[in-house]
Enzyme design. Structure first.
Site, PDB file in Angstrom:
ATOM      1  N   PHE A  81       0.881  -1.160   0.000  1.00  0.00           N
ATOM      2  CA  PHE A  81       0.000   0.000   0.000  1.00  0.00           C
ATOM      3  C   PHE A  81       0.922   1.215   0.000  1.00  0.00           C
ATOM      4  O   PHE A  81       1.874   1.281   0.773  1.00  0.00           O
ATOM      5  CB  PHE A  81      -0.896  -0.002   1.246  1.00  0.00           C
ATOM      6  N   LYS A 140     -10.605  -1.619   9.767  1.00  0.00           N
ATOM      7  CA  LYS A 140     -11.038  -2.616   8.784  1.00  0.00           C
ATOM      8  C   LYS A 140     -11.706  -3.780   9.536  1.00  0.00           C
ATOM      9  O   LYS A 140     -12.823  -3.637  10.015  1.00  0.00           O
ATOM     10  CB  LYS A 140      -9.838  -3.060   7.961  1.00  0.00           C
ATOM     11  N   ASP A 194       3.262  -4.965   8.415  1.00  0.00           N
ATOM     12  CA  ASP A 194       2.039  -4.180   8.368  1.00  0.00           C
ATOM     13  C   ASP A 194       0.866  -5.171   8.325  1.00  0.00           C
ATOM     14  O   ASP A 194       0.738  -5.952   7.383  1.00  0.00           O
ATOM     15  CB  ASP A 194       2.057  -3.291   7.119  1.00  0.00           C
ATOM     16  N   ARG A 245     -12.801  -5.185  -5.767  1.00  0.00           N
ATOM     17  CA  ARG A 245     -12.277  -5.772  -4.533  1.00  0.00           C
ATOM     18  C   ARG A 245     -13.438  -6.065  -3.585  1.00  0.00           C
ATOM     19  O   ARG A 245     -14.259  -5.195  -3.310  1.00  0.00           O
ATOM     20  CB  ARG A 245     -11.294  -4.771  -3.892  1.00  0.00           C
TER      21      ARG A 245
END
Lengths: 400, 400
Positions: free
Chosen positions: B132, B227, B201, B375
């Protein structure tokens, strides 16, 4: 002792002053109990506009709209939008302030950014020796990471300490302990005359007195929003980068939110133009939008009126303390001269920690700063003159 | 085409799978509408425990108790306390995780901290080339400020790229785009064999699958909480520093909250022991306590059960897509092998942006990642198998 004004006289004066207070109506916009809250310079009181707004953010924006709120509820642009709402309170035109992260993190951005704006031969950073500690710790880290030397000097020593070696100077507008207001215009001018960058910490001045960032040519500034701006516990801080410097501002925390095209998901970093260049990661929406609702209390308020009332409140407090408190029991650390006074009064007092506990027990809330300081903050939007008289009276009773 | 299972067959299978789902009861703990929310890998849904708790934080803790809440409502210790609540979800013993700041800021702390843990002769940082973007930008800044060179390699290339020059390696546990799960145990072991520090991460793995930080000897890790942990928009991230490294962890953001004696207001910085060493400035209480309430949904949940359901969900989605979607219209970028799959499915699709808009219009919410990826995130606590079947069916209808 006989020439000191008595309780009745000062209580009457308080009533008169409250009667003539053009900001008195603002108090109804806060949720307050019947105590005297003089700790708004640590955590501002709750504006009535906040709870309902937060509930909407949680239930509707997050709960119902979910991911769509990044666009539809304006989440994505909140850091700049709220920055623009703060801007007039610190004398800044729009487009120069971005909200997000803690004050400490913003000090880091500002100071590393400042060093990068000047010639590499300038190898020294000056920091206010009387600063709130975090600024000093972060300045030390910024110096270490950029290969500069850090030197701590008092604000008064800054003009003499400036040289062609100075890269940046980090100063506090108002001293967190004593409440002393430093001379931002003349210190900024001195820093500039030496070719260095002026970075100001506004934590204890924004929302209490005029700052005049644009007018005085300040380069970078940071501040918190949970004191006089009433944003709530740990609400996000802000970063000001003067418009003329934005294109050259080179952040040490170049997160994806500060990219020119954040959703391009590009491998190479390209900084955004303008205030968003000071962003880092995903903004903390709940806290940020609580702050936005809290800022509604500033509608129609002039910072000059706030300043006038603030000085009247601290003057009156000092007067009541002098009248009520037995001689020699407290000593004010706060300057008498208005030009040197922020919006708090710090009283040195024996056993200050114990004394503050007793005051709090009686509904007069200030705070204690080690080793021996009673600190009282005066927030003109919701503190009145009767509060001030009562606080001094209770203090006197506890010190008799 | 005739051997493909049909709608009725797969709908029946979905019903069976939902019937046998031991986590099915968890869905009632979230506020959901009648759509299919497959974007919990971007912003988790709202747990029902959150709104009431946030209201209490705003009205009682802030509004009524004000400054007293720093002690009385446990605000001050929230970063460590909530870190300890997250710890079992990522396989960490207590006392190693602290919550606060954004993921980007924590990547910065972790990476500069990592470089400082090894010999100065190690002059290279490796970063996941498929990361990312923010991790790459921040890694570049960390390298620049510490005088190291940054090299981007794919996770598969890491073992060959490691050398006595490697200081630290920053990797993603699950790729944000493709959903590929990387082999944390073996990559960490390879990094250690080279004498370097492993930084992971966990944004796209924590709360979706077992991480095993302690078991695999990970050195430092960061992750977000909005998330799979459902903390709310921009809720604070976390930093894990392995217990054995804490005493040597040297943060580039030494704010006053990480001082051994934060209220001592000392001029000299002395870092706190343990997890609080990763703190910086005043914690963002509203967002932090919303997260704490959100984490209640994990009571009694085993991460292994979550992982089993996650794989069943993505398997079933791929099966339904294969059965329903016309041949050649989509191509899965997500690995078929369970050992290489996170909790999302990424489908390459022509005009993916337009297709996703149409899906959202029909109540099936995923997201679009440029240039051509649909996604879909599968959050086992509130997504069921009937949802999965419906999402695939709607996708197929839109692609016919």
């Amino acid at each position: 002792m006989s020439e000191r004004p008595g309780f009745e006289q000062l209580a009457f004066r308080a009533k008169e002053l409250d009667g003539g207070d053009e900001l008195a109506g603002k108090r109804a916009q806060f949720l307050l109990d019947d105590g005297v809250y003089l700790d708004g310079n640590s955590l501002g009181a709750l504006p009535r506009s906040v709870p309902g707004h937060v509930e909407d953010v949680v239930r509707r924006q997050w709960g119902a709209l979910k991911i769509r709120s990044w666009d539809e509820s304006g989440w994505w642009t909140a850091p700049e939008r709220i920055g623009d709402r703060i801007a007039p309170l610190v004398g800044a035109a729009a487009g120069q302030i971005v909200v997000g992260d803690s004050t400490s993190v913003n000090v880091f951005k500002a100071l590393v950014g400042a060093v990068r704006l000047v010639d590499g031969a300038r190898d020294e950073i000056l920091v206010d020796a009387t600063t709130f500690p975090t600024d000093g710790y972060i300045a030390e880290s910024a110096a270490r990471l950029t290969g500069r030397t850090l030197r701590a000097v008092t604000p008064g020593e800054v003009p003499a300490a400036l040289s062609e070696r100075t890269a940046a100077v980090l100063l506090n507008h108002v001293d967190y302990r004593t409440g002393r207001l430093h001379d931002l215009p003349s210190l900024t001018a001195a820093v500039h005359a030496a070719g260095a960058i002026a970075v100001w910490d506004l934590c204890h001045s924004a929302g209490a007195l005029p700052v005049g960032l644009d007018e005085h040519g300040v380069d970078l500034a940071v501040g918190c929003t949970y004191k006089y701006l009433n944003g709530g516990p740990g609400s996000p801080a802000y970063l000001y980068v003067r418009g003329g410097l934005q294109d050259r501002f080179d952040s040490p925390l170049p997160g994806w939110n500060s990219h020119a095209e954040p959703f391009g998901m590009r491998e190479a970093y390209e900084p955004a133009a303008g205030a968003p260049r000071g962003r880092v990661g995903t903004p903390d929406i709940l806290s940020m939008l609580a702050l936005e609702a809290a800022l509604e209390v500033w509608d129609g308020v002039s910072v000059e009126a706030v300043r006038a009332k603030s000085l009247a409140l601290t003057d009156f407090f000092l007067e009541c303390v002098a009248a009520y408190v037995p001689e020699g029991r407290v000593e004010s650390l706060t300057p008498v001269r208005h030009e040197e006074r922020g919006s708090q009064v710090a009283l040195r007092c024996e056993e200050a920690g114990e004394v503050m506990k007793r005051l709090i027990g009686r509904g007069v809330v200030g705070d204690f700063r080690r080793p021996d300081v009673l600190r009282f903050g005066f927030t003109p939007l919701y503190v009145g003159f009767a509060d001030v008289e009562r606080a001094a009276r209770v203090l006197a009773e506890e010190l008799r």
